[in-house]
Design a protein around this motif. Structure first.
Motif, short mmCIF file in Angstrom:
data_model
loop_
_atom_site.label_atom_id
_atom_site.label_comp_id
_atom_site.label_asym_id
_atom_site.label_seq_id
_atom_site.Cartn_x
_atom_site.Cartn_y
_atom_site.Cartn_z
N MET A 1 0.97 -1.05 -0.16
CA MET A 1 0.05 0.08 -0.22
C MET A 1 0.83 1.34 -0.12
O MET A 1 1.93 1.34 0.63
CB MET A 1 -0.85 0.02 1.36
CG MET A 1 -2.17 0.68 0.97
SD MET A 1 -3.27 0.66 2.39
CE MET A 1 -2.57 1.86 3.38
N GLY A 2 0.55 2.21 -0.72
CA GLY A 2 1.22 3.43 -0.66
C GLY A 2 1.33 4.37 0.58
O GLY A 2 0.47 3.81 1.24
N LYS A 3 2.08 4.97 0.59
CA LYS A 3 2.19 5.92 2.10
C LYS A 3 1.67 7.45 1.78
O LYS A 3 1.48 7.63 0.62
CB LYS A 3 3.72 6.29 2.22
CG LYS A 3 4.43 4.96 2.70
CD LYS A 3 5.77 5.22 3.23
CE LYS A 3 6.64 4.17 3.94
NZ LYS A 3 6.91 2.75 3.15
N ARG A 4 1.49 8.09 2.83
CA ARG A 4 0.88 9.25 2.76
C ARG A 4 1.97 10.17 3.11
O ARG A 4 2.38 10.36 4.18
CB ARG A 4 -0.37 9.61 3.97
CG ARG A 4 -1.52 8.86 3.36
CD ARG A 4 -2.51 8.52 4.57
NE ARG A 4 -1.80 7.84 5.50
CZ ARG A 4 -2.04 7.31 6.76
NH1 ARG A 4 -3.31 7.87 7.20
NH2 ARG A 4 -1.41 6.89 7.68
N VAL A 5 2.61 11.05 2.11
CA VAL A 5 3.86 11.79 2.16
C VAL A 5 3.39 13.23 1.91
O VAL A 5 2.98 13.62 1.00
CB VAL A 5 4.61 11.14 1.09
CG1 VAL A 5 5.93 12.06 1.21
CG2 VAL A 5 4.93 9.65 1.19
N CYS A 6 3.80 14.16 2.64
CA CYS A 6 3.83 15.78 2.46
C CYS A 6 5.06 16.20 2.30
O CYS A 6 6.11 15.79 2.98
CB CYS A 6 3.49 16.07 4.04
SG CYS A 6 3.38 18.06 3.74
N VAL A 7 5.10 16.87 1.35
CA VAL A 7 6.30 17.32 0.70
C VAL A 7 6.26 18.88 1.24
O VAL A 7 5.71 19.51 -0.04
CB VAL A 7 6.92 16.98 -0.58
CG1 VAL A 7 8.41 17.62 -0.96
CG2 VAL A 7 6.67 15.73 -0.99
N MET A 8 6.91 19.47 1.96
CA MET A 8 6.94 21.04 1.98
C MET A 8 7.97 21.48 1.15
O MET A 8 9.11 21.14 1.40
CB MET A 8 7.23 21.42 3.51
CG MET A 8 6.14 21.17 4.56
SD MET A 8 6.66 21.41 6.17
CE MET A 8 6.69 20.00 7.06
N GLY A 9 7.80 22.33 0.39
CA GLY A 9 8.74 22.64 -0.80
C GLY A 9 8.73 21.95 -1.78
O GLY A 9 9.64 21.92 -2.60
N GLY A 10 7.82 21.11 -2.11
CA GLY A 10 7.47 20.12 -3.03
C GLY A 10 7.46 20.77 -4.58
O GLY A 10 7.41 19.94 -5.45
N ALA A 11 6.89 21.97 -4.73
CA ALA A 11 7.00 22.47 -5.89
C ALA A 11 8.30 23.10 -6.34
O ALA A 11 8.28 24.03 -7.17
CB ALA A 11 5.86 23.51 -5.95
N GLY A 12 9.53 22.83 -5.90
CA GLY A 12 10.82 23.34 -6.23
C GLY A 12 11.26 22.53 -6.83
O GLY A 12 10.73 21.47 -7.62
N TYR A 13 12.74 22.70 -7.40
CA TYR A 13 13.47 21.96 -8.26
C TYR A 13 13.35 20.56 -7.64
O TYR A 13 13.02 19.52 -8.68
CB TYR A 13 14.89 22.22 -8.29
CG TYR A 13 15.90 21.52 -8.86
CD1 TYR A 13 15.79 21.26 -10.24
CD2 TYR A 13 17.25 21.37 -8.41
CE1 TYR A 13 16.58 20.57 -10.83
CE2 TYR A 13 18.31 20.97 -9.25
CZ TYR A 13 18.16 20.50 -10.49
OH TYR A 13 18.89 19.73 -11.09
N VAL A 14 13.87 20.04 -6.60
CA VAL A 14 14.17 18.73 -6.43
C VAL A 14 12.53 17.94 -6.17
O VAL A 14 12.21 16.92 -6.65
CB VAL A 14 14.70 18.42 -5.14
CG1 VAL A 14 14.77 16.90 -4.70
CG2 VAL A 14 15.90 18.77 -5.26
N GLY A 15 11.75 18.72 -5.60
CA GLY A 15 10.22 18.58 -5.25
C GLY A 15 9.71 18.13 -6.81
O GLY A 15 8.77 17.01 -6.65
N SER A 16 10.08 18.81 -7.89
CA SER A 16 9.20 18.54 -9.12
C SER A 16 9.59 17.27 -9.61
O SER A 16 8.93 16.91 -10.72
CB SER A 16 9.57 19.86 -9.96
OG SER A 16 10.78 19.69 -10.52
N ALA A 17 10.83 16.64 -9.38
CA ALA A 17 11.22 15.42 -9.87
C ALA A 17 10.58 14.41 -8.68
O ALA A 17 10.18 13.13 -8.99
CB ALA A 17 12.63 15.06 -9.91
N LEU A 18 10.60 14.66 -7.37
CA LEU A 18 10.34 13.56 -6.40
C LEU A 18 8.67 13.24 -6.38
O LEU A 18 8.13 12.11 -6.31
CB LEU A 18 10.72 14.20 -5.08
CG LEU A 18 10.33 13.53 -3.72
CD1 LEU A 18 10.92 12.21 -3.81
CD2 LEU A 18 10.67 14.40 -2.54
#
Ligand code: NAD
Length: 326
Positions: A1-18
Motif C-alpha cells: 500500500m502507498g504511503k501518505r507523504v507531505c512534501v513541504m517545498g515540493g513545488a521546487g527543483y527537487v520536489g518537481s522530480a520527487l
C-alpha cells in the motif's frame, strides 16, 4: 500500500522530480508550497496529489492541513546563498524561525517519519580528502549556518520524533521546475546559449548528484526501517569533481563550446563521502554527471528551456527579486 507523504517545498527543483515519482509508485502526496516558481504540476492533475498553497511561516495553515501523514519531508526554504543574502531577515524567518512550526506539524503526525533537507555546505572548506558525517561542521554562510542550526534543534529538542537528516550535494540535471543556478546546470546552459563555459578558478572540488538520484535518496529515507534512519545524518552525493572537470564533461556534450577560466570568486571546496547511506540504506546511484548534462542538453534542444540564462523562473535570486517576496 502507498504511503501518505507531505512534501513541504515540493513545488521546487527537487520536489518537481520527487512528487511525480511518489505518485507513480502509488503514494498519496500533499505538496505544501508557496509556489514561487509556478504551478508546475498543472498538467499532471492526479487524484492522489493534493496541493496546498501555503507558507511554512503560517503556523495555523500548516497545522490545519498536514494531518495523518506517514512521512513529512521538509524541503521548503530559501535555497541558496545569493537569494538568502538578498534579504537576510526573510531568509532567517523561513530557514530558521519557521522550523519550530514545522516541528509542531511533525509532532501532530505521530506516525510520520520526518526528513530534513540540510546541505553538504554545512561542512565548509575542509582540508581532509573526504568529508564524512562525523566531522566538525564549519558553515561559512548564513544559509549553511541555519541549516546546521535546524539540525541542532532536531538533536536537542526533537528526540520524540522519528527524524532523519540528509545533507545533499549540489543537485544537477533536468527536472520540471528547473534550476539553472546550480553549478553543473549553469555550466551547461552557458555552453548551450553562449558557447562559453565560464569557470571560476576551476580547481575547487564540488560534490554533485543527479536529481533522479536525489529522488532515490528520498525514497530510501522514507522507506527504510526506523532503526536504520532514526536520528541519523546522511551525506548524499555522487561524484566529486573539480569545477574544471565538470566543465570538461560539459564540453564533451556541447563540443562547439569553449572553456573560459576566470579568477576564483567562490573558494568553497569539499569532497563528500556518501558511503554511509550506501552501507546503512543500500542506496545506489543510477545516473552520472554526464547523464545530468545530457538531460539539460536534450531538454534545451526539445525547446523545454526558454531563455535559460535570463528567464527568472530558472534562477532563484532573479525570481525572488521579480516577486519582491517579503
Ligand atoms: N538543489 C540543491 O543543489 C540542494 C543542495 C543541498 C540541499 N538542498 C536543499 O534541498 C531542498 C530543496 O532544494 P531545491 O533545489 O528543490 O530548492 P527550490 O528553491 O527549487 O525549492 C524550494 C521550494 O520551497 C518553496 N518555499 C520557499 N519558502 C517557502 C515557505 N516559506 N513556505 C512554503 N514553501 C516555501 C519554494 O516555493 C520552492 O518551491 C532545500 O531545502 C535545499 O536547501 C538543495
Amino acid at each position: 500500500m502507498g504511503k501518505r507523504v507531505c512534501v513541504m517545498g515540493g513545488a521546487g527543483y527537487v520536489g518537481s522530480a520527487l512528487v511525480p515519482r511518489l505518485l507513480e509508485r502509488g503514494d498519496d502526496v500533499m505538496v505544501y508550497d508557496t509556489y514561487w516558481y509556478g504551478d508546475i504540476f498543472g498538467e499532471m492533475r492526479n487524484c492522489k496529489l493534493k496541493e496546498v498553497r501555503g507558507d511554512i511561516r503560517d503556523r495555523s495553515k500548516l497545522l490545519d492541513n498536514i494531518k495523518g501523514m506517514d512521512a513529512i519531508l521538509h524541503l521548503a526554504c530559501i535555497s541558496n546563498d545569493p537569494s538568502f543574502d538578498l534579504n537576510p531577515s526573510l531568509g532567517r524567518s523561513i530557514n530558521l524561525d519557521a522550523f519550530h512550526n514545522v516541528l509542531d506539524v511533525a509532532r501532530q503526525n505521530p506516525e510520520a517519519r520526518f526528513v530534513y533537507a540540510s546541505s553538504s555546505s554545512v561542512y565548509g572548506v575542509k582540508k581532509e580528502k573526504e568529508v564524512i558525517e562525523e566531522m566538525i561542521e564549519e558553515p561559512l554562510t548564513d544559509y549553511s549556518k541555519f541549516k546546521l542550526e535546524c539540525e541542532k534543534i532536531l538533536k536537542a529538542e526533537a528526540r520524540d520524533l522519528d527524524y532523519v537528516i540528509v545533507r545533499p550535494a549540489t543537485v544537477c540535471g533536468y527536472a520540471p521546475r528547473l534550476r539553472l543556478d546550480v553549478v553543473v546546470n549553469i555550466l551547461t546552459i552557458n555552453a548551450l546559449e553562449r558557447g562559453i563555459i565560464l569557470v571560476d578558478g576551476g580547481e575547487q572540488t564540488r560534490p554533485n548528484i543527479h536529481v533522479k538520484d536525489m529522488v532515490g535518496v528520498y525514497e530510501k529515507l522514507i522507506d527504510s526501517p526506523s532503526d536504520k534512519t532514526r536520528y541519523e545524518i546522511f551525506n548524499a552525493g555522487d561524484e566529486n569533481h573539480s569545477v574544471r572537470e565538470l566543465a570538461e564533461i560539459v564540453r564533451r556534450k556541447v563540443p562547439n563550446a569553449t572553456i573560459q577560466i576566470n579568477p576564483v570568486k567562490d573558494q568553497r571546496s569539499y569532497n563528500v563521502n556518501s558511503d554511509k547511506i550506501k552501507r546503512f540504506l543500500g542506496f545506489r546511484t543510477s545516473e552520472t554527471i554526464e547523464s545530468a548534462v545530457e538531460s539539460i542538453v536534450d531538454a534545451y534542444r526539445e525547446g523545454k528551456i526558454i531563455e535559460g540564462l535570463t528567464n527568472p523562473i530558472y534562477h532563484n535570486i532573479k525570481r525572488m527579486k521579480e516577486l519582491n517576496i517579503s
